[in-house]
Design a protein around this motif. Sequence first.
Motif, mmCIF file in Angstrom:
data_model
loop_
_atom_site.group_PDB
_atom_site.id
_atom_site.type_symbol
_atom_site.label_atom_id
_atom_site.label_comp_id
_atom_site.label_asym_id
_atom_site.label_seq_id
_atom_site.Cartn_x
_atom_site.Cartn_y
_atom_site.Cartn_z
ATOM 1 N N GLN A 43 0.843 -1.193 0.000
ATOM 2 C CA GLN A 43 0.000 0.000 0.000
ATOM 3 C C GLN A 43 0.878 1.243 0.000
ATOM 4 O O GLN A 43 1.789 1.371 0.799
ATOM 5 N N THR A 44 0.602 2.104 -0.927
ATOM 6 C CA THR A 44 1.368 3.347 -1.014
ATOM 7 C C THR A 44 0.407 4.520 -1.054
ATOM 8 O O THR A 44 -0.777 4.358 -1.304
ATOM 9 N N ASN A 45 0.940 5.657 -0.830
ATOM 10 C CA ASN A 45 0.157 6.882 -0.934
ATOM 11 C C ASN A 45 0.363 7.491 -2.313
ATOM 12 O O ASN A 45 0.596 8.682 -2.454
ATOM 13 N N GLN A 48 -3.341 9.722 -7.568
ATOM 14 C CA GLN A 48 -4.267 9.195 -8.567
ATOM 15 C C GLN A 48 -3.857 9.680 -9.959
ATOM 16 O O GLN A 48 -3.283 10.758 -10.100
ATOM 17 N N SER A 147 -7.248 1.691 -8.839
ATOM 18 C CA SER A 147 -6.495 2.664 -8.052
ATOM 19 C C SER A 147 -5.497 1.947 -7.136
ATOM 20 O O SER A 147 -5.834 0.928 -6.523
ATOM 21 N N SER A 149 -4.528 2.701 -4.281
ATOM 22 C CA SER A 149 -4.998 2.654 -2.886
ATOM 23 C C SER A 149 -6.022 1.541 -2.648
ATOM 24 O O SER A 149 -6.249 1.150 -1.514
ATOM 25 N N ASP A 150 -6.616 1.004 -3.711
ATOM 26 C CA ASP A 150 -7.601 -0.068 -3.579
ATOM 27 C C ASP A 150 -6.986 -1.456 -3.630
ATOM 28 O O ASP A 150 -7.617 -2.427 -3.220
#
Length: 163
Positions: A43-45, A48, A147, A149-150
Amino acid sequence: MNGSDHITRRRFVAACSGGAVAALSGCAGASDEPTYQEGQANQTNASQRTAEQMLVAEALATTETNQRANPLQSLTLETHEYVVQDGYKGPTVQGVVSNTDDSPIEYAEVRVRVYNADGAHLGQYLSTTRDIAPNSRWKFGVIILSSASDIAAYDIAVVGIPE
């Protein structure tokens, strides 16, 4: 022969032929299904994609599998990793496939299925190539439209068509 004997025989024949079809179908389907390896998505920030970047990603991403492609012993998935890139590529799975045979491969396809943290399937994405020479390697990159984040996990398989 009375009526009940006739029905019993008919049911017996129907049951036997249905079982034979099921057994043959099971054998055929088992060999055509690729074996998937699991992978984790860190998981990364990541930012988009912009609307323009998403249009480019959608134009380049592949989601339709080649129905003629099957698992081949000569195609080996050497490495794979989840990588989030800047720009239109965004989340990707990158790696290396080897053709370990002395014969060329006409077509190869890497299939990546992505999942969220709850295990729900988000989509399937592909990378394809033509003409992998004998005893050579192919570096692939699969663009994922979900995405970053998903995405929590993915699985991956390689299939092909021999020459």
